[in-house]
Design an enzyme around this catalytic site. Structure first.
Site, PDB file in Angstrom:
ATOM      1  N   GLU A  92       0.442  -1.216  -0.013  1.00 23.83           N
ATOM      2  CA  GLU A  92      -0.157  -0.103  -0.124  1.00 23.83           C
ATOM      3  C   GLU A  92       1.030   0.975  -0.001  1.00 23.83           C
ATOM      4  OE1 GLU A  92      -2.142  -0.044   3.460  1.00 23.83           O
ATOM      5  OE2 GLU A  92      -3.048  -1.912   2.951  1.00 23.83           O
ATOM      6  N   TYR A 110       7.305   2.039  -7.252  1.00 21.79           N
ATOM      7  CA  TYR A 110       7.371   0.171  -7.695  1.00 21.79           C
ATOM      8  C   TYR A 110       6.800  -0.084  -9.159  1.00 21.79           C
ATOM      9  CZ  TYR A 110       6.900   0.940  -2.499  1.00 21.79           C
ATOM     10  OH  TYR A 110       7.066   1.080  -1.039  1.00 21.79           O
TER      11      TYR A 110
HETATM   12  C1  LIG Z   1      10.562   5.317  -1.918  1.00 23.37           C
HETATM   13  C2  LIG Z   1      11.825   5.240  -1.279  1.00 23.37           C
HETATM   14  C3  LIG Z   1      12.410   3.882  -0.485  1.00 23.37           C
HETATM   15  C4  LIG Z   1      13.038   4.751  -2.749  1.00 23.37           C
HETATM   16  O1  LIG Z   1      14.589   4.972  -1.918  1.00 23.37           O
HETATM   17  P1  LIG Z   1      15.610   5.773  -3.526  1.00 23.37           P
HETATM   18  O2  LIG Z   1      17.581   4.848  -2.792  1.00 23.37           O
HETATM   19  O3  LIG Z   1      16.226   6.481  -3.365  1.00 23.37           O
HETATM   20  O4  LIG Z   1      15.546   4.604  -4.487  1.00 23.37           O
HETATM   21  P2  LIG Z   1      15.998   4.617  -5.813  1.00 23.37           P
HETATM   22  O5  LIG Z   1      17.921   5.412  -6.238  1.00 23.37           O
HETATM   23  O6  LIG Z   1      16.478   2.690  -6.029  1.00 23.37           O
HETATM   24  O7  LIG Z   1      15.183   4.627  -7.083  1.00 23.37           O
HETATM   25  C5  LIG Z   1      14.810   4.183  -7.931  1.00 23.37           C
HETATM   26  C6  LIG Z   1      14.255   4.691  -8.872  1.00 23.37           C
HETATM   27  O8  LIG Z   1      12.752   5.062  -7.811  1.00 23.37           O
HETATM   28  C7  LIG Z   1      12.715   6.432  -8.113  1.00 23.37           C
HETATM   29  N1  LIG Z   1      12.162   7.420  -7.539  1.00 23.37           N
HETATM   30  C8  LIG Z   1      13.001   7.931  -6.324  1.00 23.37           C
HETATM   31  N2  LIG Z   1      12.960   8.210  -5.903  1.00 23.37           N
HETATM   32  C9  LIG Z   1      12.405   9.899  -6.918  1.00 23.37           C
HETATM   33  C10 LIG Z   1      11.742  11.191  -6.287  1.00 23.37           C
HETATM   34  N3  LIG Z   1      11.965  11.461  -5.515  1.00 23.37           N
HETATM   35  N4  LIG Z   1      10.886  11.245  -7.119  1.00 23.37           N
HETATM   36  C11 LIG Z   1      10.635  10.194  -8.960  1.00 23.37           C
HETATM   37  N5  LIG Z   1      11.176   9.141  -9.583  1.00 23.37           N
HETATM   38  C12 LIG Z   1      11.921   8.909  -7.810  1.00 23.37           C
HETATM   39  C13 LIG Z   1      12.916   6.727  -9.779  1.00 23.37           C
HETATM   40  O9  LIG Z   1      12.634   5.365 -10.801  1.00 23.37           O
HETATM   41  C14 LIG Z   1      14.157   5.898  -9.852  1.00 23.37           C
HETATM   42  O10 LIG Z   1      14.519   5.489 -10.562  1.00 23.37           O
HETATM   43  P3  LIG Z   1      16.284   6.502 -11.127  1.00 23.37           P
HETATM   44  O11 LIG Z   1      16.555   7.406 -10.290  1.00 23.37           O
HETATM   45  O12 LIG Z   1      16.927   5.828 -12.403  1.00 23.37           O
HETATM   46  O13 LIG Z   1      15.267   7.495 -11.480  1.00 23.37           O
HETATM   47  C15 LIG Z   1      12.739   6.259  -0.884  1.00 23.37           C
HETATM   48  O14 LIG Z   1      12.517   7.717  -1.297  1.00 23.37           O
HETATM   49  C16 LIG Z   1      12.372   6.275   0.200  1.00 23.37           C
HETATM   50  O15 LIG Z   1      13.358   6.310   2.135  1.00 23.37           O
HETATM   51  N6  LIG Z   1      10.968   7.527   0.721  1.00 23.37           N
HETATM   52  C17 LIG Z   1      11.117   7.412   1.705  1.00 23.37           C
HETATM   53  C18 LIG Z   1       9.960   6.336   2.650  1.00 23.37           C
HETATM   54  C19 LIG Z   1       8.873   5.660   2.127  1.00 23.37           C
HETATM   55  O16 LIG Z   1       7.863   6.025   1.417  1.00 23.37           O
HETATM   56  N7  LIG Z   1       8.666   4.476   1.578  1.00 23.37           N
HETATM   57  C20 LIG Z   1       7.598   3.967   0.823  1.00 23.37           C
HETATM   58  C21 LIG Z   1       6.592   3.896   1.250  1.00 23.37           C
HETATM   59  S1  LIG Z   1       5.158   2.775   0.565  1.00 23.37           S
END
Ligand SMILES: CC(C)(COP(=O)(O)OP(=O)(O)OC[C@H]1O[C@@H](n2cnc3c(N)ncnc32)[C@H](O)[C@@H]1OP(=O)(O)O)[C@@H](O)C(=O)NCCC(=O)NCCS
Length: 159
Positions: free
Chosen positions: A108, A120
């Site tokens: 979710e 995702y």
């Molecule tokens: C979601 C989360 C875990 C992603 O972690 P991350 O290490 O930044 O992710 P990645 O670097 O592996 O990014 C993978 C892809 O996700 C997408 N993405 C990640 N952050 C993004 C952003 N801020 N805006 C748009 N796309 C994004 C992109 O497609 C990215 O690929 P790219 O960098 O080649 O474009 C991180 O943003 C986070 O910790 N968020 C807060 C907690 C959260 O919301 N968890 C999910 C709850 S459902």
């Protein structure tokens, strides 16, 4: 920077709670992380932690019931985001769930959580439905998007 993954232990709970508090408006408590990370009979959840130079920089928490996994939480330290760690953690968690018999993974996500939604979708999750007004959001509520990915016959290899 090179990262490694390992199963979380109860001793990681404080660190995981601190990372969660830095990225989530409604973070889990340390006790919730401890419960999720403690192996015991009846505990269906586990967590993976990502480390860089022995420092914990992210985590994923999964519950597994029969052949259905649920991604309960995933987060990366804000200083280390957008470097591929979230995607690698997700793949590592899916690979472990698959190796333990999961055929499907559910999750979710808040409608406003663009970063997670893009991650995702790019990782093969598709939208199954919407849970209206599910999450508290200040004085109002926010919809939850219900997503899933089939794990049948797919290779979820760690990046
Ligand atoms: C979601 C989360 C875990 C992603 O972690 P991350 O290490 O930044 O992710 P990645 O670097 O592996 O990014 C993978 C892809 O996700 C997408 N993405 C990640 N952050 C993004 C952003 N801020 N805006 C748009 N796309 C994004 C992109 O497609 C990215 O690929 P790219 O960098 O080649 O474009 C991180 O943003 C986070 O910790 N968020 C807060 C907690 C959260 O919301 N968890 C999910 C709850 S459902």
């Amino acid at each position: 920077m090179t990262h490694t993954f390992r199963p979380a232990a109860a001793a990681d709970a404080q660190t995981l709670a601190a990372i969660d508090a830095s990225v989530n408006i409604h973070p889990w408590s340390e006790a919730q992380f401890a419960a999720a990370c403690t192996a015991s009979e009846g505990n269906l959840s586990w967590a993976l932690v990502a480390e860089e130079k022995a420092v914990v920089v992210g985590f994923a928490v999964v519950s597994l019931v029969l052949d259905e996994a649920t991604l309960l939480s995933i987060a990366v330290d804000p200083q280390r985001q957008r470097r591929g760690l979230g995607r690698a953690l997700l793949l590592a968690a899916l690979a472990r769930a698959q190796s333990e018999g999961a055929l499907r993974c559910l999750l979710e996500v808040r409608e406003s959580n663009t970063a997670a939604r893009v991650l995702y979708t790019a990782s093969g999750f598709t939208l199954d439905g919407v849970r209206k007004n599910y999450y508290p959001c200040g004085d109002t509520r926010e919809d939850a998007l219900l997503m899933s990915k089939s794990l049948k016959g797919t290779a979820n290899e760690c990046a």
